[in-house]
Design a protein around this motif. Structure first.
Motif, PDB file in Angstrom:
ATOM      1  N   SER A  94      -5.534  -0.101 -23.966  1.00  0.00           N
ATOM      2  CA  SER A  94      -6.727  -0.941 -24.059  1.00  0.00           C
ATOM      3  C   SER A  94      -6.738  -1.976 -22.935  1.00  0.00           C
ATOM      4  O   SER A  94      -5.705  -2.354 -22.398  1.00  0.00           O
ATOM      5  N   ALA A  95      -7.959  -2.406 -22.578  1.00  0.00           N
ATOM      6  CA  ALA A  95      -8.183  -3.420 -21.539  1.00  0.00           C
ATOM      7  C   ALA A  95      -7.506  -3.081 -20.217  1.00  0.00           C
ATOM      8  O   ALA A  95      -6.708  -3.863 -19.690  1.00  0.00           O
ATOM      9  N   PRO A  96      -7.821  -1.911 -19.609  1.00  0.00           N
ATOM     10  CA  PRO A  96      -7.254  -1.585 -18.296  1.00  0.00           C
ATOM     11  C   PRO A  96      -7.814  -2.516 -17.224  1.00  0.00           C
ATOM     12  O   PRO A  96      -9.027  -2.720 -17.156  1.00  0.00           O
ATOM     13  N   ARG A  97      -6.912  -3.093 -16.397  1.00  0.00           N
ATOM     14  CA  ARG A  97      -7.358  -4.088 -15.422  1.00  0.00           C
ATOM     15  C   ARG A  97      -6.770  -3.900 -14.034  1.00  0.00           C
ATOM     16  O   ARG A  97      -7.036  -4.701 -13.135  1.00  0.00           O
ATOM     17  N   SER A  98      -5.958  -2.880 -13.852  1.00  0.00           N
ATOM     18  CA  SER A  98      -5.370  -2.659 -12.539  1.00  0.00           C
ATOM     19  C   SER A  98      -4.999  -1.191 -12.426  1.00  0.00           C
ATOM     20  O   SER A  98      -4.642  -0.556 -13.429  1.00  0.00           O
ATOM     21  N   VAL A  99      -5.074  -0.634 -11.200  1.00  0.00           N
ATOM     22  CA  VAL A  99      -4.766   0.774 -10.991  1.00  0.00           C
ATOM     23  C   VAL A  99      -3.986   0.919  -9.694  1.00  0.00           C
ATOM     24  O   VAL A  99      -4.197   0.166  -8.738  1.00  0.00           O
ATOM     25  N   ALA A 100      -3.054   1.860  -9.667  1.00  0.00           N
ATOM     26  CA  ALA A 100      -2.234   2.140  -8.492  1.00  0.00           C
ATOM     27  C   ALA A 100      -2.320   3.628  -8.184  1.00  0.00           C
ATOM     28  O   ALA A 100      -2.330   4.457  -9.106  1.00  0.00           O
ATOM     29  N   VAL A 101      -2.356   3.971  -6.885  1.00  0.00           N
ATOM     30  CA  VAL A 101      -2.480   5.369  -6.470  1.00  0.00           C
ATOM     31  C   VAL A 101      -1.512   5.641  -5.337  1.00  0.00           C
ATOM     32  O   VAL A 101      -1.402   4.846  -4.391  1.00  0.00           O
ATOM     33  N   HIS A 102      -0.817   6.780  -5.397  1.00  0.00           N
ATOM     34  CA  HIS A 102       0.039   7.218  -4.297  1.00  0.00           C
ATOM     35  C   HIS A 102       0.174   8.733  -4.342  1.00  0.00           C
ATOM     36  O   HIS A 102       0.639   9.287  -5.335  1.00  0.00           O
ATOM     37  N   SER A 146       5.206   1.078  -4.446  1.00  0.00           N
ATOM     38  CA  SER A 146       5.806   0.770  -3.161  1.00  0.00           C
ATOM     39  C   SER A 146       5.275   1.762  -2.123  1.00  0.00           C
ATOM     40  O   SER A 146       4.705   2.801  -2.470  1.00  0.00           O
ATOM     41  N   GLY A 147       5.477   1.466  -0.841  1.00  0.00           N
ATOM     42  CA  GLY A 147       4.941   2.309   0.210  1.00  0.00           C
ATOM     43  C   GLY A 147       5.447   3.736   0.173  1.00  0.00           C
ATOM     44  O   GLY A 147       4.722   4.675   0.538  1.00  0.00           O
ATOM     45  N   ASP A 148       6.692   3.933  -0.262  1.00  0.00           N
ATOM     46  CA  ASP A 148       7.242   5.282  -0.324  1.00  0.00           C
ATOM     47  C   ASP A 148       6.961   5.978  -1.643  1.00  0.00           C
ATOM     48  O   ASP A 148       7.334   7.147  -1.838  1.00  0.00           O
ATOM     49  N   GLY A 149       6.293   5.288  -2.571  1.00  0.00           N
ATOM     50  CA  GLY A 149       5.925   5.882  -3.841  1.00  0.00           C
ATOM     51  C   GLY A 149       7.058   6.055  -4.825  1.00  0.00           C
ATOM     52  O   GLY A 149       6.875   6.625  -5.903  1.00  0.00           O
TER      53      GLY A 149
END
Length: 338
Positions: A94-102, A146-149
């Motif tokens: 519930s209440a998703p507020r941030s997402v990360a993709v790699h 992180s940059g390398d995932g």
């Protein structure tokens, strides 16, 4: 002949009934021009001051938007100033507020009563759950790779930073929790070589805002470097690191200003300018910020005035104002740029 934009800025309205993404075109001088708006199909929280760093995120030709009011995530394709919904899926909490993709792996930070990070894979423009869910502390604000995932990081305003190693299938593994160097860690950004800079709101104490730096020394292994380094301002929220990795820009919600820190070769930080730029000086409300993809411009949302401000980034991280655009609702939150 109409001049083609150099890039775009995307802001979500966070409307409680029909969340939308507003698209602004970036001209050669950095000025913004409002273009179109697109429904996400979901709902925002409808509340001002959504804790929302990375609630809107660009990855290649895809735009990811968290819908905090309907507990789902929308994926758009990007074609110039045109967006098309590809998928909308439940966020896994519930209440998703941030997402990360790699590299096709996607994690959503859910901030409701039982905070978690939930993993997905992007398959043929669809988000597919990968049965990877981990608890995310008590009061999380942001998730990022992180940059390398190989590491997922979550800032937790309960004075912690959580780190998860990520396996080759994109699944988050064992959680490591580190005590924050300063109080109330909020937004953060990372350099390409794994230096993490975290803003610290210090429990909203006037003049006590700060930032700290850390180094990733292997997957989920975090080593403190410097901090807390005060900036004399109040309620610092978001962080964005310059393309050369030598300057971090932080937004100070309490008085509408932006401070800059210098990042040393060893990852240590020191305050460069307490007030490097202003939006509506002395008026609370500046929140999300993003760099253009070429690293030449910085944009920040001043939510309480419904405006996006822009600056050209000069040598040593100097900021030169290029104006602002208005017309956003006071619930607006989340900012991404190309």
């Amino acid at each position: 002949m109409t001049q083609q934009p150099d890039g775009f800025v995307y802001v979500q309205t966070n409307d409680a009934d029909h969340n939308e993404v507003v698209v602004f075109a970036r001209r050669a001088g950095g000025e913004l021009e409002r273009r179109n708006s697109y429904f996400t199909g979901g709902k925002g929280s409808g509340e001002p001051h959504l804790p929302s760093q990375s609630s809107v995120l660009v990855d290649d030709n895809r735009l990811f938007v968290t819908n905090a009011g309907s507990d789902d995530v929308t994926v758009f394709s990007i074609a110039g100033d045109r967006l098309e919904v590809l998928d909308r899926v439940a966020s896994g909490g519930s209440a998703p507020r941030s997402v990360a993709v790699h590299a096709g792996h996607v994690y959503v930070l859910n901030t409701g009563s039982e905070p978690n990070i939930t993993g997905f894979e992007l398959e043929r423009d669809r988000l597919v759950a990968i049965e990877s869910t981990q608890p995310a502390g008590a009061d999380p604000a942001q998730v990022a790779f992180s940059g390398d995932g190989r590491t997922l990081l979550v800032s937790d305003r309960a004075d912690s930073i959580h780190a998860f190693s990520v396996d080759s299938d994109g699944r988050a593994q064992q959680q490591f929790t580190y005590q924050s160097s300063g109080a109330t860690p909020y937004g953060f950004d990372l350099t390409r070589d794994g230096v993490l800079v975290v803003t610290e709101a210090a429990g909203a104490q006037a003049g006590k805002a700060s930032a700290s730096s850390y180094k990733l020394d292997g997957p989920a292994q975090l080593v403190p470097l410097s901090g807390p380094v005060g900036n004399t301002r109040s309620e610092v929220c978001w962080a964005a690191i310059s393309k050369d990795g030598r300057t971090v820009f932080v937004t100070n919600f309490g008085d509408g200003t932006i401070s800059t820190y210098a990042i040393g070769g060893d990852g240590s930080i020191e305050l460069r300018e307490a007030v490097a730029a202003t939006t509506v000086y002395g008026k609370p409300g500046i929140r999300d910020e993003a760099l253009s993809s070429d690293g030449e411009y910085l944009y920040a949302l001043h939510a309480d005035s419904g405006r996006v401000f822009g600056w050209r980034i000069g040598e040593g991280g100097k900021l030169d104002a290029v104006g602002s655009t208005n017309g956003l609702p006071l619930t607006a939150a989340g900012l991404a740029a190309t």
